[in-house]
Design an enzyme around this catalytic site. Structure first.
Site, PDB file in Angstrom:
ATOM      1  N   HIS A  89       0.865  -1.239   0.134  1.00 47.01           N
ATOM      2  CA  HIS A  89       0.053   0.053   0.026  1.00 47.01           C
ATOM      3  C   HIS A  89       0.711   1.138   0.164  1.00 47.01           C
ATOM      4  O   HIS A  89       1.992   0.925   0.135  1.00 47.01           O
ATOM      5  CB  HIS A  89      -0.871   0.139   1.241  1.00 47.01           C
ATOM      6  N   ASP A  93       5.722   4.886   5.457  1.00 45.90           N
ATOM      7  CA  ASP A  93       6.646   4.160   6.162  1.00 45.90           C
ATOM      8  C   ASP A  93       7.055   2.752   5.398  1.00 45.90           C
ATOM      9  O   ASP A  93       8.140   1.948   5.587  1.00 45.90           O
ATOM     10  CB  ASP A  93       6.273   3.521   7.770  1.00 45.90           C
ATOM     11  N   HIS A 182      -6.937  -2.406   5.974  1.00 45.90           N
ATOM     12  CA  HIS A 182      -6.300  -1.533   6.724  1.00 45.90           C
ATOM     13  C   HIS A 182      -7.074  -0.469   7.040  1.00 45.90           C
ATOM     14  O   HIS A 182      -6.316   0.561   7.552  1.00 45.90           O
ATOM     15  CB  HIS A 182      -4.974  -1.116   5.791  1.00 45.90           C
ATOM     16  N   ASP A 206      -0.142  -4.514   5.542  1.00 42.27           N
ATOM     17  CA  ASP A 206      -0.650  -3.852   6.963  1.00 42.27           C
ATOM     18  C   ASP A 206      -2.208  -4.157   6.732  1.00 42.27           C
ATOM     19  O   ASP A 206      -3.031  -3.981   5.738  1.00 42.27           O
ATOM     20  CB  ASP A 206      -0.398  -2.496   6.537  1.00 42.27           C
TER      21      ASP A 206
END
Length: 320
Positions: A89, A93, A182, A206
């Site tokens: 995605h 980070d 997510h 995630d």
């Protein structure tokens, strides 16, 4: 003289035995290396999320968080060797290390010299992200092109997908993307399953606890799953983070249903909001073990997992 002959004979026999042992050990079908197991906080021992999968002569990178290029260097993998990079995605980070991986693999040097486009695969927004990245580094690209670096090596060949399906299938190595959850602010989040010669790896990306992920994870050899947990007193302050990730008990249920050869925690999120200290990693294992009794590893940066042809998983700790 006799002593010297005995010593030399012993050394020769030992070397011969070691060589025979190493030659008898079959090469793993797949190798999974956790390049980065951390989250947004800039920790020196846990870089940003990034996972390397090597199989069938191909080298695949999944996400490129902070420090990904440094970890590739430590793993002895050059940017030229990367077959493709996959994004789960578009959270920062998982992306901030990508310019380093892309550009360092192109410039001259022991880890550079790429002459073909940098292949990038991800969900909607990936093509625009790549185009903007090229524009951001337009001046740098111009300087280096003028010095004679190959233009094709600087190009990002970006591809997008918007549904579950196979996104890479080369020489028997298949990568399948599948949608995960997510939270409401990130509608396009995906995990990946990698299959080769009857062996398999799943990378969650995630996600909250996801039934779609659980279906794709059934029977995999290595299941790399994210996790988020906080101290009880910090739960309320950290709710906005925790509610968009998978808690240890939720991950344990997925592990128990999938029965992987090895369950692995990576992208370990330990929010410390409200002035509270991060949760203890020992609590992560304890909370998981209440519902799951199978093989489990709390991942560390540079830890590797070798999958043999019979499905046996060998854990290789980080080298000093």
């Amino acid at each position: 003289m006799r002593f010297l002959i005995v010593v030399l004979t012993f050394m020769a026999l030992s070397a011969s035995a070691a060589h025979a042992q190493s030659s008898e050990r079959p090469e793993p079908v797949m190798i999974v290396t956790l390049l980065g197991t951390g989250a947004p906080p800039p920790l020196a021992d846990r870089f940003g999320p990034a996972t390397l999968v090597q199989a069938g002569g191909q080298t695949l990178l999944f996400d490129a968080g902070r420090g990904a290029e440094i970890r590739l260097w430590q793993a002895g993998v050059s940017g030229v060797a990367l077959t493709a990079t996959f994004l789960t995605h578009l959270h920062s980070d998982h992306l901030v290390g990508l310019p380093d991986v892309w550009l360092t693999g192109w410039v001259r040097g022991p880890h550079g010299g790429r002459r073909t486009p940098f292949r990038l695969v991800g969900p909607p927004g990936t093509v625009a992200f790549a185009a903007n990245l090229e524009r951001t580094f337009e001046a740098d690209l111009g300087f280096r092109l003028a010095q004679g670096l190959p233009a094709e090596g600087a190009r990002i060949a970006a591809e997008e997908f918007a549904a579950d399906g196979v996104v890479h299938n080369v020489d028997g190595l298949r990568v399948t993307a599948f949608r995960v959850d997510h939270g409401p602010w990130v509608p396009d989040a995906y995990g990946y399953r990698i299959d080769y010669r009857g062996r398999s790896v799943l990378i969650s990306g995630d996600t909250r606890a996801s039934e779609n992920l659980a279906r794709h994870a059934a029977g995999v050899d290595v299941l790399v799953h994210e996790v988020a947990f906080a101290r009880p007193e910090a739960e309320a302050a950290s709710a906005v983070i925790l509610d968009n990730h998978t808690r240890p008990a939720e991950a344990a249920r997925i592990f128990a249903a999938a029965r992987p050869g090895m369950a692995v925690y990576s992208h370990i999120v330990q929010p410390a909001l409200g002035g509270f200290a991060p949760a203890d990693l020992a609590d992560l294992s304890r909370q998981t073990r209440t519902l799951y009794d199978g093989p489990l590893t709390v991942g560390e940066d540079r830890m590797a997992f070798e999958i043999a042809a019979d499905g046996a998983v060998t854990v290789r700790p980080p080298e000093p």
